[in-house]
Design a protein around this motif. Structure first.
Motif, PDB file in Angstrom:
ATOM      1  N   LEU A   1      38.934  32.149  49.579  1.00 26.71           N
ATOM      2  CA  LEU A   1      38.448  31.843  48.235  1.00 26.71           C
ATOM      3  C   LEU A   1      37.730  33.040  47.614  1.00 26.71           C
ATOM      4  N   LYS A   2      36.952  33.758  48.428  1.00 27.99           N
ATOM      5  CA  LYS A   2      36.247  34.940  47.932  1.00 27.99           C
ATOM      6  C   LYS A   2      37.234  36.036  47.545  1.00 27.99           C
ATOM      7  N   ALA A   3      38.278  36.222  48.364  1.00 26.65           N
ATOM      8  CA  ALA A   3      39.300  37.226  48.054  1.00 26.65           C
ATOM      9  C   ALA A   3      40.050  36.843  46.781  1.00 26.65           C
ATOM     10  N   MET A   4      40.351  35.552  46.619  1.00 29.85           N
ATOM     11  CA  MET A   4      41.022  35.074  45.410  1.00 29.85           C
ATOM     12  C   MET A   4      40.175  35.365  44.169  1.00 29.85           C
ATOM     13  N   GLU A   5      38.902  35.042  44.265  1.00 33.38           N
ATOM     14  CA  GLU A   5      37.993  35.269  43.130  1.00 33.38           C
ATOM     15  C   GLU A   5      37.904  36.758  42.797  1.00 33.38           C
ATOM     16  N   LYS A   6      37.790  37.586  43.830  1.00 34.93           N
ATOM     17  CA  LYS A   6      37.721  39.028  43.632  1.00 34.93           C
ATOM     18  C   LYS A   6      38.999  39.547  42.974  1.00 34.93           C
ATOM     19  N   GLY A   7      40.144  39.088  43.466  1.00 36.28           N
ATOM     20  CA  GLY A   7      41.412  39.527  42.903  1.00 36.28           C
ATOM     21  C   GLY A   7      41.557  39.162  41.437  1.00 36.28           C
ATOM     22  N   GLU A   8      41.196  37.929  41.095  1.00 38.10           N
ATOM     23  CA  GLU A   8      41.310  37.491  39.702  1.00 38.10           C
ATOM     24  C   GLU A   8      40.345  38.256  38.797  1.00 38.10           C
TER      25      GLU A   8
ATOM     26  N   GLU B   1      38.853  41.269  39.253  1.00 39.14           N
ATOM     27  CA  GLU B   1      39.055  42.707  39.142  1.00 39.14           C
ATOM     28  C   GLU B   1      40.353  43.084  38.433  1.00 39.14           C
ATOM     29  N   THR B   2      41.288  42.140  38.322  1.00 42.51           N
ATOM     30  CA  THR B   2      42.540  42.427  37.605  1.00 42.51           C
ATOM     31  C   THR B   2      42.607  41.723  36.254  1.00 42.51           C
ATOM     32  N   ALA B   3      41.508  41.137  35.834  1.00 45.44           N
ATOM     33  CA  ALA B   3      41.504  40.297  34.628  1.00 45.44           C
ATOM     34  C   ALA B   3      41.950  41.031  33.369  1.00 45.44           C
TER      35      ALA B   3
ATOM     36  N   ARG C   1      48.044  41.636  36.478  1.00 50.06           N
ATOM     37  CA  ARG C   1      46.983  40.638  36.635  1.00 50.06           C
ATOM     38  C   ARG C   1      47.335  39.691  37.771  1.00 50.06           C
ATOM     39  N   LEU C   2      46.332  39.282  38.554  1.00 49.08           N
ATOM     40  CA  LEU C   2      46.542  38.377  39.678  1.00 49.08           C
ATOM     41  C   LEU C   2      45.856  37.040  39.411  1.00 49.08           C
ATOM     42  N   LEU C   3      46.611  35.957  39.575  1.00 48.97           N
ATOM     43  CA  LEU C   3      46.082  34.604  39.450  1.00 48.97           C
ATOM     44  C   LEU C   3      46.507  33.790  40.665  1.00 48.97           C
ATOM     45  N   PHE C   4      45.792  32.705  40.917  1.00 46.81           N
ATOM     46  CA  PHE C   4      46.130  31.816  42.018  1.00 46.81           C
ATOM     47  C   PHE C   4      46.256  30.389  41.495  1.00 46.81           C
ATOM     48  N   MET C   5      47.032  29.588  42.215  1.00 47.65           N
ATOM     49  CA  MET C   5      47.274  28.219  41.776  1.00 47.65           C
ATOM     50  C   MET C   5      47.417  27.315  43.002  1.00 47.65           C
ATOM     51  N   GLY C   6      46.748  26.167  42.969  1.00 45.99           N
ATOM     52  CA  GLY C   6      46.825  25.222  44.072  1.00 45.99           C
ATOM     53  C   GLY C   6      45.466  24.587  44.315  1.00 45.99           C
TER      54      GLY C   6
ATOM     55  N   GLN D   1      43.264  44.503  50.053  1.00 45.56           N
ATOM     56  CA  GLN D   1      43.848  45.838  50.125  1.00 45.56           C
ATOM     57  C   GLN D   1      44.669  46.197  48.896  1.00 45.56           C
ATOM     58  N   LYS D   2      45.297  45.202  48.272  1.00 47.63           N
ATOM     59  CA  LYS D   2      46.255  45.485  47.201  1.00 47.63           C
ATOM     60  C   LYS D   2      45.674  45.404  45.795  1.00 47.63           C
ATOM     61  N   ILE D   3      44.418  45.051  45.665  1.00 47.83           N
ATOM     62  CA  ILE D   3      43.816  44.995  44.327  1.00 47.83           C
ATOM     63  C   ILE D   3      43.932  46.335  43.597  1.00 47.83           C
ATOM     64  N   PRO D   4      43.610  47.489  44.238  1.00 45.44           N
ATOM     65  CA  PRO D   4      43.752  48.780  43.535  1.00 45.44           C
ATOM     66  C   PRO D   4      45.191  49.040  43.075  1.00 45.44           C
ATOM     67  N   LEU D   5      46.169  48.661  43.891  1.00 44.16           N
ATOM     68  CA  LEU D   5      47.569  48.854  43.533  1.00 44.16           C
ATOM     69  C   LEU D   5      47.938  48.006  42.319  1.00 44.16           C
ATOM     70  N   LEU D   6      47.440  46.770  42.277  1.00 41.50           N
ATOM     71  CA  LEU D   6      47.717  45.892  41.139  1.00 41.50           C
ATOM     72  C   LEU D   6      47.119  46.472  39.869  1.00 41.50           C
ATOM     73  N   ILE D   7      45.895  46.961  39.958  1.00 41.74           N
ATOM     74  CA  ILE D   7      45.239  47.557  38.793  1.00 41.74           C
ATOM     75  C   ILE D   7      46.004  48.789  38.333  1.00 41.74           C
ATOM     76  N   GLU D   8      46.425  49.609  39.284  1.00 47.81           N
ATOM     77  CA  GLU D   8      47.186  50.824  38.963  1.00 47.81           C
ATOM     78  C   GLU D   8      48.467  50.493  38.214  1.00 47.81           C
ATOM     79  N   ASN D   9      49.099  49.358  38.570  1.00 45.29           N
ATOM     80  CA  ASN D   9      50.342  48.945  37.924  1.00 45.29           C
ATOM     81  C   ASN D   9      50.121  47.990  36.752  1.00 45.29           C
TER      82      ASN D   9
END
Length: 234
Positions: free
Chosen positions: A112-119, A121-123, A97-102, A86-94
């Protein structure tokens, strides 16, 4: 006032604690505390980006959290998928960049799919990087780093070389760690990276953490003199 800020940390890490207690005090199920906590995440990301913080690391789910009741773990995993998508568009608007760690083991495929999508689309976002730690622990990261070094065939290594084998070697070490809910410990979070980080503890529960609480932490940070083991001139 925000205009009084003159020393902004480059990297802030936050242990987001107190969701369960927030819900309990209101007679709600624990998942409602986690759901309310996502609103605090959104506020915090926006505020950090607006004041010029370049890196924000959020401790979302630890390797120890798997010991919680299965229904709570399942609810958290579902909430993560929902929130990230849900928040990917908001991150892009602002321009964040979104990354994950662990460790990826044990995480749901949907997570995992949501993590990949987030990374992905905000790259291209460059104003700030938000790192969310999932299935993470500081000890696990150090163990995984050592195993990667051993597999590389190295027999001896420096601290600088060690860092290159860690989960996110490109991310600078935190300048400031904030922990909410009144607990005064780091709970196996970023053990290597926090060596010289300034620590700030607040009694505020994470769902109640807002811009004013963040400002208090930043004002406290700018009043400190970081020495990194050196003796500064009087």
């Amino acid at each position: 006032m925000i205009e009084n800020l003159y020393k902004i940390p480059n990297h802030v890490a936050i242990i987001m604690d107190g969701n369960g207690r927030w819900a309990k005090r209101r007679g709600l199920q624990r998942i409602e505390g986690h759901r309310e906590g996502t609103k605090a995440v959104e506020r915090t990301i926006k505020f950090a980006r607006n004041v010029g913080i370049k890196y924000l690391t959020l401790f979302a789910f630890s390797t120890e959290n798997w010991q919680r009741p299965p229904e709570e773990v399942n609810a958290i995993m579902s909430l993560l998928v929902e929130y990230i998508n849900q928040k990917i568009p908001l991150l892009i608007e602002n321009d964040v960049r979104l990354l994950f760690m662990g460790r990826k083991e044990k995480l749901w495929d949907s997570v995992l799919k949501a993590m990949e999508k987030g990374e992905n689309e905000t790259a291209r976002c460059k104003s700030m990087t938000t790192i969310i730690t999932l299935n993470y622990s500081g000890r696990a990261e150090i163990v995984d780093t050592v195993n990667k070094i051993l597999k590389s065939g190295k027999k001896e290594i420096t601290e600088e070389e060690f860092k290159k084998f860690m989960y996110r070697p490109e991310i600078p070490e935190p300048d400031l760690l904030i922990r909410t809910s009144g607990e005064k410990r780091i709970s196996n979070f970023l053990l290597w990276q926090l060596a010289y980080t300034e620590l700030y503890f607040t009694d505020t529960l994470w769902p109640d953490f807002d811009e004013d609480e963040f400002l208090k932490a930043l004002y406290d940070y700018q009043s400190r003199e970081r020495r990194f083991g050196k003796v500064l001139d009087e």
